[in-house]
Design an enzyme around this catalytic site. Structure first.
Site: not given
Length: 417
Positions: A188, A51-52, A193, A113, A191
């Site tokens: 969704g 996503c990033n 979600i 993270e 992971e």
């Protein structure tokens, strides 16, 4: 052997550009094959797409920025000039340091993270299974994972980490006085979600609903938290029922459109809807953000909430960077040794050729009846002369500087015990 990285992330590119370069998991193998065909002199590539960030890791005889950049621009249907202002180019130790920092969570939007490590391992596994990895990149990535493990176990880098899921709950609490009075929809069942459901469930909302392409997965996740599941097809008709909507799927097209949200607002008599879109590409059409009564946050919007806890981890970051520096030095030393492999192979071949020649001569002498002692003496003398011929020649070189270099090398190689 050269190693280089080309990429864009949440710091260098806005989400509307990043989503154009997000690789769907079922297309990654084809993308790896296409990238490999771009280069003439090497075949080692890997793609990390989350996503990033989207990052291309390569290894070859020489760095090939132009081909790598053009391939990425063509893939995202963007002009090279536009993409160029949003990417980073790293090579050698900078490329290795970046890989180690990414795997360790130091380059993440959520500092420390751990989800990125699993995503990185999945990307490497896929590259390996498709035949895109070679010795160099495999070594880089395995060392990255080892360093990441050391960072996790030796520092407190993840102790004060504020996750995307926790940030979503914080933001929702700003809109709704009590989460217990809200109906929450999760679109969704991956992971991310799962983490969001767990965080919201801890606040005991009025209801939890899961909408997912796979009904089995949705039912399972809903059952874990006393919720219910619905099909994605029912989403437009039931959107008005929910106060909070959290979405994160792998869809390449938006699942929640402007029209659906407008109808939902009318049905809700303009009671607000809080929405978080954690997907890249986005699940919710960006125009929804302009609607009165909708509080839509993207993955980039969560940065400020997440950064509020970063100051507590600066000491851990310094410790992690020291571990990474050590890992980079070891990898670069290994890479330099790899560059000497052709010379080492040539030396071995030459020495073996000398050995085979003298062995053949020794056998002939034995067949002629010469004593074993004399044959061994001749064999050892011949090998000694061949071994010393090159060094002695360099020690007698006409150039004084060359002689001094040879003298130092001979002392180091032959006279150090």
């Amino acid at each position: 052997m050269a190693v280089w990285t080309l990429g864009l992330n949440h710091r260098t590119a806005p989400i509307d550009l990043r989503e154009r370069f997000a690789f769907a998991s079922d297309q990654l193998v084809l993308s790896l094959q296409g990238l490999r065909r771009t280069f003439e002199t090497h075949k080692e590539v890997a793609i990390l797409s989350t996503c990033n960030r989207t990052e291309v890791y390569c290894a070859g005889d020489e760095v090939q920025w132009r081909q790598t950049l053009k391939w990425l621009a063509d893939t995202g249907k963007a002009h090279v000039d536009v993409l160029q202002s949003h990417i980073y180019r790293l090579e050698g130790d900078a490329s290795a340091r970046h890989a180690f920092r990414v795997a360790s969570g130091l380059d993440s939007m959520v500092l420390g993270e751990s989800q990125i490590l699993g995503q990185f391992k999945d990307a490497v596994r896929l590259a390996a299974d498709s035949g895109a990895l070679g010795t160099t990149l495999n070594q880089l990535f395995q060392r990255s994972f080892a360093v990441a493990k050391e960072v996790r176990t030796s520092t407190d880098i993840g102790v004060h980490s504020i996750s995307m899921a926790a940030a979503s709950v914080r933001l929702a609490s700003r809109i709704f006085e009590n989460i217990k009075d809200t109906n929450v929809l999760f679109v969704g069942a991956g992971e991310m979600i799962e983490l969001c459901v767990a965080h919201f469930a801890a606040k005991s909302p009025r209801s939890i609903t899961i909408a997912n392409r796979s009904a089995t997965r949705a039912d399972m996740l809903a059952a874990m938290h006393g919720g219910q599941s619905i099909s994605l097809a029912d989403l437009p008709a039931r959107l008005h029922e929910f106060d909070v909507v959290i979405s994160c799927t792998a869809s390449t097209l938006p699942l929640i459109g402007l029209g659906a949200v407008q109808r939902a607002l009318r049905a809700r008599k303009n009671r607000p809807i809080f929405m978080v879109d954690l997907a890249v590409p986005r699940d919710i059409e960006p125009e929804v953000k302009d609607l009165s009564g909708v509080y839509l946050y993207t993955i980039d919007d969560l940065t400020h909430v997440i950064n509020s806890g970063q100051s507590h981890r600066q000491e851990a970051v310094a410790e992690a960077e020291a571990i990474i520096d050590g890992g980079v030095q070891k990898f670069m030393a290994w890479l330099e040794r790899r560059n000497h492999v052709p010379l080492i192979q040539e030396l071995n071949l030459q020495a073996d050729a000398w050995r085979q020649t003298e062995l053949a001569r020794a056998r002939k002498r034995i067949e002629k009846g010469q004593s074993v002692d004399s044959v061994l003496e001749s064999l050892s003398m011949a090998l000694m002369k061949k071994m010393l011929n090159g060094p002695l020649r360099e020690l007698n070189h006409p150039d004084g500087v060359q002689r001094e270099k040879a003298l130092e090398a001979v002392r180091h190689i032959f006279l150090n015990d």
